[in-house]
Design a protein around this motif. Structure first.
Motif, PDB file in Angstrom:
ATOM      1  N   ARG A 131       1.067  -1.227  -0.143  1.00  0.00           N
ATOM      2  CA  ARG A 131       0.277   0.087  -0.206  1.00  0.00           C
ATOM      3  C   ARG A 131       0.863   1.261   0.037  1.00  0.00           C
ATOM      4  O   ARG A 131       2.094   1.581   0.884  1.00  0.00           O
ATOM      5  CB  ARG A 131      -0.631  -0.180   1.404  1.00  0.00           C
ATOM      6  N   GLY A 132       1.257   2.095  -0.439  1.00  0.00           N
ATOM      7  CA  GLY A 132       0.764   3.352  -0.632  1.00  0.00           C
ATOM      8  C   GLY A 132       0.226   4.319   0.395  1.00  0.00           C
ATOM      9  O   GLY A 132       0.248   4.569   1.113  1.00  0.00           O
ATOM     10  N   PRO A 133       1.734   6.003   0.396  1.00  0.00           N
ATOM     11  CA  PRO A 133       2.689   4.831   0.294  1.00  0.00           C
ATOM     12  C   PRO A 133       4.064   4.718   0.382  1.00  0.00           C
ATOM     13  O   PRO A 133       3.759   4.175   1.674  1.00  0.00           O
ATOM     14  CB  PRO A 133       2.748   7.071   0.353  1.00  0.00           C
ATOM     15  N   LEU A 137       3.942   6.993  -4.431  1.00  0.00           N
ATOM     16  CA  LEU A 137       2.339   7.222  -4.963  1.00  0.00           C
ATOM     17  C   LEU A 137       1.666   6.364  -5.802  1.00  0.00           C
ATOM     18  O   LEU A 137       2.145   5.886  -6.682  1.00  0.00           O
ATOM     19  CB  LEU A 137       2.115   8.505  -5.323  1.00  0.00           C
ATOM     20  N   LYS A 141      -3.903  12.271  -1.700  1.00  0.00           N
ATOM     21  CA  LYS A 141      -3.843  12.309   0.073  1.00  0.00           C
ATOM     22  C   LYS A 141      -2.877  11.827   0.619  1.00  0.00           C
ATOM     23  O   LYS A 141      -1.428  12.134   1.473  1.00  0.00           O
ATOM     24  CB  LYS A 141      -4.892  11.225   0.498  1.00  0.00           C
ATOM     25  N   GLN A 142      -1.871  10.325  -0.413  1.00  0.00           N
ATOM     26  CA  GLN A 142      -0.558  10.400  -0.134  1.00  0.00           C
ATOM     27  C   GLN A 142       0.365  11.283  -0.570  1.00  0.00           C
ATOM     28  O   GLN A 142       1.715  11.362   0.216  1.00  0.00           O
ATOM     29  CB  GLN A 142      -0.316   8.893  -1.302  1.00  0.00           C
ATOM     30  N   GLU A 183       0.268  13.467   2.551  1.00  0.00           N
ATOM     31  CA  GLU A 183       0.632  12.856   3.818  1.00  0.00           C
ATOM     32  C   GLU A 183       2.909  12.666   3.625  1.00  0.00           C
ATOM     33  O   GLU A 183       3.521  12.795   4.758  1.00  0.00           O
ATOM     34  CB  GLU A 183       0.654  11.209   3.905  1.00  0.00           C
TER      35      GLU A 183
END
Length: 370
Positions: free
Chosen positions: A22-24, A76, A92-93, A96
């Motif tokens: 799962r990213g990031p 990402l 969103k990533q 972050e």
């Protein structure tokens, strides 16, 4: 001191689907591990090369930069349904990563135009100094070309883009050869290509995808909207058949222009019904989701204006091509163009009313669905 962020984008989330990550993914060690896992899961995946390219830039900047410079690498990931959902996940990533590293600039490493489509999202949050597209060197032989064509056909994402247009064109050619007077169908191929290119240029594909997502997210609205879309498709088919029947049964004494005018006039009503059904489906979906805006009603009123002018224009063209001298008399102009003028007035009233109501909603702080 410069803080540089090296980014690579996996917009269709191959990293999550094939490697289970799962990213990031942040940091050189984690990024290298992700590249190895993705490469082992699918050695032919081009995203692996993009990730390695990002690591290459990370190490190069780290070796050639100033002692106080900081550099970080990150991946990402989006979503397998490429579009608004995947872009929101990437945004969103990215926020972050920016919150954690606080970069001054970024370097974007991609493997194709699809990943580069998210550049506006990245540029709105961090300055991009350099973009590199990783292209793997391949054999240029016939066998290699055939291999890549077959791989594209096997890929569901490319299969629809390659096979559907080709099959439609072949079906049109086949029907044109089988049906009597089928030369019209073959001649319609440039028109179909032009409509398709126009839709691509206007971004109609994205609008249609968003509409399909709206239909999926709203059960009741989706049922009603599906019925309206079915009616629109049926009306469009009837418009084509009616125009074709008019062309086939046209009097041999008519010119090509006159036949074309009669064909357009015979299918115009069905086209308007199809457009109205599409507009009503948009109203149903947006009302169901609470996002109904007055723009939909403006579009419907604008469609009425287009229909009125098209009907009047075809009637005048029919008279002129029939050898009748068109008189610029007020009574004649009123009879021919009066409905079009009324449609313009109605459109202006709808536009003014929607704008006034929207302003009232903003001032009162209460949303009435317009």
């Amino acid at each position: 001191m410069t803080r540089t962020l090296v980014l690579t984008i996996d917009r269709d989330n191959d990293l999550g689907i094939k490697a289970g990550l799962r990213g990031p993914v942040i940091g050189r060690k984690s990024t290298l591990s992700a590249a190895l896992r993705l490469g082992l899961a699918d050695p032919e995946e081009s995203d692996t090369n993009a990730i390695l390219g990002a690591l290459h830039h990370h190490d190069r900047i780290l070796d050639s930069g100033e002692p106080n410079d900081a550099v970080e690498v990150a991946i990402l990931t989006g979503d397998e349904r490429v579009g608004a959902r995947s872009d929101r996940a990437i945004a969103k990533q990215l926020e972050e990563v920016i919150s954690e590293f606080q970069p001054d600039c970024a370097i974007l490493v991609t493997d194709g135009a699809e990943d580069e489509a998210v550049m506006p999202i990245i540029q709105s949050r961090v300055r991009i100094d350099y973009v590199e597209k990783i292209i793997v060197r391949q054999s240029k032989g016939i066998e290699g070309t055939f291999y890549y064509i077959m791989k594209a056909i096997e890929d569901p994402k490319w299969r629809a883009r390659l096979l559907v247009p080709l099959s439609v064109f072949m079906m049109i050619i086949g029907l044109g050869m089988i049906l009597p007077g089928g030369g019209v169908l073959i001649g319609a191929m440039p028109l179909i290509v032009g409509i398709w290119l126009l839709a691509k240029g206007l971004g109609a594909e994205n609008q249609f995808e968003r509409l399909m997502l709206d239909m999926r997210d709203s059960a009741m609205g989706g049922i009603v909207s599906s019925l309206l879309w079915a009616f629109a498709s049926f009306s469009s088919l009837l418009a084509i058949l009616e125009s074709y029947r008019t062309i086939v049964q046209a009097d041999s004494g008519l010119s090509t222009v006159q036949i074309a005018i009669e064909a357009m006039d015979s299918g115009l009503q069905w086209i308007i019904l199809a457009s109205l059904a599409v507009a009503m489906s948009m109203v149903v979906l947006r009302w169901r989701r609470g996002t109904l805006t007055g723009r939909v009603f403006q579009i419907m009123a604008g469609g009425a204006v287009i229909y009125a002018f098209a009907e009047a224009g075809l009637d005048v063209a029919r008279q002129i091509t029939g050898g009748v001298t068109y008189e610029l008399d007020p009574g004649v102009i009123y009879n021919d163009w009066g409905l079009a003028v009324v449609a313009i007035v109605v459109y202006w009233m709808v536009r003014t009313g929607v704008k006034s109501w929207s302003t009232r909603q903003e001032t009162q702080g209460r949303f009435w669905g317009v």
